[in-house]
Scaffold this active site. Sequence first.
Site, PDB file in Angstrom:
ATOM      1  N   LYS A 113       0.830  -1.215   0.000  1.00 50.84           N
ATOM      2  CA  LYS A 113       0.000   0.000   0.000  1.00 50.84           C
ATOM      3  C   LYS A 113       0.858   1.256   0.000  1.00 50.84           C
ATOM      4  O   LYS A 113       0.505   2.238  -0.641  1.00 50.84           O
ATOM      5  CB  LYS A 113      -0.987  -0.014   1.167  1.00 50.84           C
ATOM      6  CG  LYS A 113      -2.069  -1.071   0.966  1.00 50.84           C
ATOM      7  CD  LYS A 113      -3.352  -0.819   1.720  1.00 50.84           C
ATOM      8  CE  LYS A 113      -4.420  -1.795   1.224  1.00 50.84           C
ATOM      9  NZ  LYS A 113      -5.638  -1.810   1.963  1.00 50.84           N
ATOM     10  N   LYS A 200      -4.742  -9.610  -6.108  1.00 51.09           N
ATOM     11  CA  LYS A 200      -6.028 -10.005  -5.517  1.00 51.09           C
ATOM     12  C   LYS A 200      -7.114  -8.994  -5.883  1.00 51.09           C
ATOM     13  O   LYS A 200      -6.815  -7.818  -6.124  1.00 51.09           O
ATOM     14  CB  LYS A 200      -5.906 -10.167  -4.007  1.00 51.09           C
ATOM     15  CG  LYS A 200      -5.938  -8.896  -3.235  1.00 51.09           C
ATOM     16  CD  LYS A 200      -6.305  -9.135  -1.770  1.00 51.09           C
ATOM     17  CE  LYS A 200      -6.431  -7.752  -1.143  1.00 51.09           C
ATOM     18  NZ  LYS A 200      -7.192  -7.668   0.036  1.00 51.09           N
ATOM     19  N   LYS A 203     -11.419  -3.884  -3.331  1.00 45.58           N
ATOM     20  CA  LYS A 203     -12.479  -2.906  -3.529  1.00 45.58           C
ATOM     21  C   LYS A 203     -11.955  -1.510  -3.827  1.00 45.58           C
ATOM     22  O   LYS A 203     -12.691  -0.655  -4.286  1.00 45.58           O
ATOM     23  CB  LYS A 203     -13.449  -2.893  -2.341  1.00 45.58           C
ATOM     24  CG  LYS A 203     -12.829  -2.551  -1.001  1.00 45.58           C
ATOM     25  CD  LYS A 203     -13.903  -2.533   0.071  1.00 45.58           C
ATOM     26  CE  LYS A 203     -13.608  -3.455   1.237  1.00 45.58           C
ATOM     27  NZ  LYS A 203     -12.343  -3.215   1.913  1.00 45.58           N
TER      28      LYS A 203
END
Length: 336
Positions: A113, A200, A203
């Site tokens: 991230k 993966k 959202k």
Amino acid sequence: MSQKRLISGITSTGKLTLGNYLGAMQQFVELQDDYEMMVFIANLHAIVLPIEAKTLKENIKSMVALYFACGLDPNKATVFLQSDILEVTNLAWILSCHTTIGELERMTQFKDKSTKVRSDNGTNFIPTGLLMYPTLMAADILLYDAQAVPVGKDQKQHIELARNIAERMNNKFGELFVVPEPIIKETGAKIMDLQDPSKKMSKSATNPKSYIGLLDDLNQVRNKIKAAITDSENLVRFDMENKPGVSNLMTIYSCITKTTIAEIEVMFANKNYGEFKNAVGDVVVNLLEGIQKKYNQLLNSQEVEMWLQQGAKKAQIIAQKKLKKVLWSTGLNYKK
Ligand code: AQP
């Protein structure tokens, strides 16, 4: 004998995906009959990266309604909002004082991230919360004496850290925390991005074709599945390494229909990718149709708010008792 307690949460950063459903939510629903299931809406985790206050508020309501629409039963599961239990941030601070910066910097999710923030925004503005996320997650688990945590594969490393912190503090202060185990499904623990099956499904992905939102328009869902990246072999065969796209669709089909991968290979032995994708579209749309119908009934109902308050009350009792013990044992409180 009392039931084993399980806890898990989903970050309220956006509309939930089929990945969240198959990796986490489906398990919560299946486990609620046999375990004491606690499920929270992780809104404190949602602010580790910038998010509008309005969106955050809307996501809470939408997620609670979705939890119940997906099959959580308010009479079985304790559903609550993470930030309603103030004890959790208090415990997270204490845990962070027993966690090293090195441990947090090693977390794959932090590395991924923070790299993404740098490349997307060309900035070095990495919020401390992104680094501290796993200590808050450890507090989410340890505060409630949860014995196990049903999660997708991507969260395994965070559970291992929670276990290490619990063991470290138990060695120092006596038996304070239950050391939690992860519960990870064999199939469906990592649903992949439809456009890039090496990643993966997430959202917060920027390309909407990459994921299936549980509240997506059903025609769009079919189109997203049709447009999913596969390979040129045109053979429905499971091989995650060489055929990740079609293998991912097989996993989705398997999780929803409870058919094994071997059975799917037999069922579609003489079918091409177009036919297989139509079949996957049918089962996904059938699943989402049911969820969306219940969701629309629940979204603005007063029942949902009542269930949330009821859940918070139950969670609070456990949290207060635990934090009191921690404050005493660590010397932060001088009165027992
Ligand atoms: N693709 C996935 N396959 C299987 N399980 C998944 N989970 C998430 N994506 C998949 C599981 O869902 C639970 C809640 O995850 P989360 O929303 O708290 O955080 P996340 O893992 O970071 O999920 P996202 O969708 O990628 O969120 P954003 O985009 O907000 O970062 C966890 O049990 C997770 O394993």
